[in-house]
Design a protein around this motif. Structure first.
Motif, PDB file in Angstrom:
ATOM      1  N   GLU A 103       0.786  -1.080  -0.021  1.00  0.00           N
ATOM      2  CA  GLU A 103      -0.122   0.065  -0.053  1.00  0.00           C
ATOM      3  C   GLU A 103       1.055   1.170  -0.075  1.00  0.00           C
ATOM      4  OE1 GLU A 103      -3.030  -0.206  -0.828  1.00  0.00           O
ATOM      5  OE2 GLU A 103      -2.600  -2.445  -0.595  1.00  0.00           O
TER       6      GLU A 103
ATOM      7  N   ALA B 347      -9.520  -0.757   6.912  1.00  0.00           N
ATOM      8  CA  ALA B 347      -9.061  -1.129   5.455  1.00  0.00           C
ATOM      9  C   ALA B 347      -9.884  -1.010   4.296  1.00  0.00           C
ATOM     10  CB  ALA B 347      -8.189  -2.256   5.755  1.00  0.00           C
ATOM     11  N   SER B 348     -11.095  -1.721   4.765  1.00  0.00           N
ATOM     12  CA  SER B 348     -12.244  -1.778   3.626  1.00  0.00           C
ATOM     13  C   SER B 348     -12.513  -0.387   3.105  1.00  0.00           C
ATOM     14  CB  SER B 348     -13.186  -2.733   3.755  1.00  0.00           C
ATOM     15  OG  SER B 348     -14.062  -2.205   5.052  1.00  0.00           O
ATOM     16  N   ASP B 351      -9.917   1.473   1.310  1.00  0.00           N
ATOM     17  CA  ASP B 351      -9.545   0.866  -0.051  1.00  0.00           C
ATOM     18  C   ASP B 351     -10.737   1.273  -1.046  1.00  0.00           C
ATOM     19  OD1 ASP B 351      -7.347  -0.674  -0.773  1.00  0.00           O
ATOM     20  OD2 ASP B 351      -8.771  -2.227  -1.714  1.00  0.00           O
ATOM     21  N   ARG B 352     -11.837   1.492  -0.437  1.00  0.00           N
ATOM     22  CA  ARG B 352     -12.639   1.846  -1.464  1.00  0.00           C
ATOM     23  C   ARG B 352     -12.806   3.234  -1.998  1.00  0.00           C
ATOM     24  NH1 ARG B 352     -16.633   0.025   1.502  1.00  0.00           N
ATOM     25  NH2 ARG B 352     -17.761   2.024   2.190  1.00  0.00           N
ATOM     26  N   ARG B 354      -9.922   4.666  -2.460  1.00  0.00           N
ATOM     27  CA  ARG B 354      -8.387   5.113  -2.910  1.00  0.00           C
ATOM     28  C   ARG B 354      -8.274   6.295  -3.887  1.00  0.00           C
ATOM     29  NH1 ARG B 354      -4.163   2.621  -1.316  1.00  0.00           N
ATOM     30  NH2 ARG B 354      -5.134   0.831  -0.384  1.00  0.00           N
TER      31      ARG B 354
END
Lengths: 397, 397, 397
Positions: A103, B347-348, B351-352, B354
């Protein structure tokens, strides 16, 4: 007849379209056309500059240099190449530590690239890491470009990794081409890429690997020589074998420096660390086993010391073709009696080849510039013609 | 209809004359016209570059970056902005120490500015110091210019201080403007600027302060949420209140992250240190009381740890408007399970978002370039038209 | 009548042909014509820039800065000069250690110079080393150019060595020329180059040596004053004597600050270390005798402390011509009660001369640019005319 005509003519015969917007990681990923394309552009850019014609293709833009260790030569070569083409260098120093992956790489790669046209990376310290890291960065900026984050996709230049050192090997090759009067004259020439003793340890494998991976393409007889235990990456040896088969040259190995030097047209004696030791070192580092690293270092130095006779002496040079093979080195060399007590090369040999050695090095900025040029310019012939035609002075005088 | 027409038209309606030869310290010192002027120029410069038209306004000149702490992002943003406009960046590194004031500032400011057009300063570490220091530098170079020492007056860009982070807040705002399809569409949108847990301590207050001080101007419903004891500077809260009143938006505070997230169109969960703690730290530092600083650090980390539930989880996101508020962050974020065990964001979720996060960051170089542009160019419309008309390629291709 | 006419006219009378492709090491190696040529070009470049005309003569190229110690002022002056002319600065930091000589210098000099047009070196820390090192670098790149390694020969600018500080002395002189209304008005003016007390030790001798070696050329009455034991290099005193004889000025020495200040038109009170002590220090360093260096340092500080009365006070200033001599300093000064308890100059004196001091410093980037210009341009008059005629804006506005 203009200055650029002969270069443009040569380029007309080459298929270079895959180089556009693409990275330069390993020479053996590139076609013969592409390799020759880089040589041709490098010579063309040198010719323009020599004639005081600016080869600038950027009015603004950044060239980012990302070095894992100190490097004067490569740093200045990259800076020179960027500057010649109009890019300003920005250094991203992340220290000598094994860089974070995943990341963090993705994010950092995008954050530094909003106005970056090129990223040059040197990461040769850990086996299995350097090249992998470069590809991660490349993937990250490609995604960033796809998603509209980056207006342009910065292309990557491998300034030395754990596998290959393409800018060095290609600068060396272009030096040979100049010395022998043409790429076609390399055919049948014997080059001895041999290990040599050095009192330091852990020198990267990318130079010998880069050399056997590249020079086998030109029909040369490439001999890799080293003491037992100093094997390089077997994958690259496979590359060399295949190259030789295809080019009509040869790739052989020996544990005798004398055998390698015998009748050689070119010799490249240089120290490196055994591949398996470097692999071990990477594992120790990964486990934070610094005691183990210290022990490995001692073992390697002791192992090196068994092979002090692997030195490029005047006697060794006498074995070469007419006693006057061309001597190559990526510099700096460990010179016996000068930079160390006993080293890779005798002072008198080194001294005799000083000018050719410096010339060898002088090709690197142009090789890097050519790699950048071909990754950024869709119609190289057209742009070369335009640059000559515009005839903007590099320097008023 | 040319590329620049719509930008020029918008600029025709704005009074930007006070930006010429002026600094950019705090967004709330700038008029609405000036704020919109910066957005407009930022978009115009991006449009030019996207169309491969060089927006270079300098043929030579230095952009000096003066950073009190390491910064990859802001450093590259400033370097990119300077390079885009034709300035070469020179770094002045004065270490992380609290910089000398008074005579030394005056002298250094002049000594580095003989050919400087811009000075970008990041100094966010000490309450009451950073912004003050920038104004001292500004005063010094103004005097230098008045006395004939400096041929030109370098203008200052606040790259983050103890009070505001204007280039970040404006990049965030321009991102919102792009996401919501126009500045007028921000009206009535709810944004939750909320504290979030981080295992590190002492994160600057300039981001939350910058956000509430700027976004309240666009008629948004700005909610500032944090645990008790994490208050920001009261002066900036006053600014936010007044802005909201004038713009027809609102500024409210809560100690509940849930309340803030409820029906929010935009969320900005981010850790910061309590203002009073940062004030205390500055005093301790001033007194050389390093034992006291160590104790304060421990206390703050313990205080933070009481609020680990302040995390931007999927559940929290479900509370927002249609469960799909836009997530903002100035980066790098403390991501739970990625960069730390427990952090600001799941994190999810991270990440969505980003790609939008990277886009958010991509506006910063253009915001900085726009600030420089407006401080250096007397007739922005004329110059934009000239740049398009000159049509100099940023890159030959 | 164009802007450049008066400069071109003056240049027409000067023989500058030996400056082309040549280095600038010591002012006394240059003819009077050459010294005046540098002043003239410096003024011309300043005039062009003031009128927003770009004096850029390079489209690409590197200016390499090689500093042995930290330097904000000189670093920025060199960077400004390079940038003004179109060169990008690349720093080569080799640490503060006594640099390697011989083969390493030769190699490094070539390796960094493939695209370098200028190398600026500051190496003032070791007696007998700095200037020698610069000449080694110069010789190395000349050989590299002769052998075809370097397409161009980078010229060297001495940014301070153990013997001279030509860019400082010439900036000081150009300041005097401006203050007194012409180089011809320096004739008969008295300047007191005097030692002054400082609580630090080991300040370089290059400033007093540079001043007596240069200002004696303009018919000035140059007085060198210092306590017994603070002698400067005798070779440079010889230069000063000969200069004075030739120019119709005078060079005298005294151990009385009062005598030097008496009726002086200009005073330059500044601390330096005794030449013999610096010689001793170099030997100790060479022998790795760090204990000896520590002891020497203590001895020197104690020796300095005997002369705290060597301070440029208001009373001392009253002794000067009409009590209003021009005060010079290369900055930063040790100001009593400001930067130290007791120092070179009283705060009230320093403060009164702040603006002239900053102006004095402002000439340095132009002096450096002029040295570069004359070493790179064969027909300076023609190029100045071309630059004015091309009328490229330094900055759109």
């Amino acid at each position: 007849m203009t200055l650029m005509d002969k270069y443009i003519e040569k380029l007309n015969d080459l298929d270079l379209k895959d180089m556009y917007n693409n990275d330069f990681f390993l020479t053996w990923e590139k076609s013969d056309d592409e390799i020759e394309g880089v040589f041709t552009i490098a010579e063309a850019l040198r010719e323009l500059r020599k004639n005081n014609i600016s080869p600038k293709i950027f009015d603004s833009g950044l060239g980012i240099s990302l070095f894992r260790d100190n490097s004067t030569r490569t740093r200045f070569s990259f800076a020179s190449a960027c500057n010649l083409l109009g890019l300003e260098v920005q250094d991203l120093d992340e220290g000598k530590s094994q860089i974070a992956h995943g990341e963090t790489v993705r994010e950092t790669a995008n954050m530094i690239s909003f106005m970056a046209d090129v990223i040059g990376i040197r990461d040769d310290m850990y086996i299995g890491k350097g090249n992998t890291y470069m590809r991660e960065v490349s993937k990250a900026v490609q995604e960033g470009h796809n998603e509209g984050v980056l207006e342009q996709r910065p292309t990557l230049v491998n300034l030395q990794c754990d596998i290959d050192h393409p800018t060095q090997a290609m600068a060396d090759a272009l030096h040979l081409i100049n010395e022998f009067g043409g790429i076609e004259n390399l055919k049948g020439k014997k080059i001895a890429m041999t290990w040599a003793y050095s009192p330091s340890y852990g020198k990267p494998l990318s130079v010998p690997q880069g050399i056997i991976g590249l020079l086998t393409r030109f029909g040369m007889d490439v001999v890799l020589a080293h003491p037992e235990g100093y094997e390089v990456m077997s994958d690259v040896e496979e590359v060399a074998k295949k190259n030789a088969q295809k080019s009509g040259g040869s790739f052989t190995k020996t544990n005798s420096m004398e055998e390698a030097f015998k009748d050689a047209d070119v010799v490249y004696p240089k120290s490196w660390a055994p591949y398996i030791a470097m692999e071990k070192r990477t594992d120790l580092y990964g486990n934070g086993d610094f005691e183990g690293i210290d022990k490995l270092e001692k073992d390697l130095l002791a192992q090196n010391a068994n092979h002090k006779d692997w030195e490029c002496t005047e006697e060794m040079m006498k074995l070469t073709k007419n006693g006057s093979a061309l001597y190559l080195h990526c510099l700096p060399a460990d010179i016996t009696g000068v930079s160390c007590e006993a080293g890779e090369v005798a002072a008198s040999v080194f001294d005799r080849y000083r000018d050719p050695l410096y010339k060898e090095a002088s090709f690197k900025p142009y090789i890097i510039a050519a790699m950048i040029f071909l990754s950024k310019v869709k119609n190289p012939q057209e742009i070369l013609a335009k640059l000559e035609n515009d005839n903007k002075a590099r320097k008023l005088k």
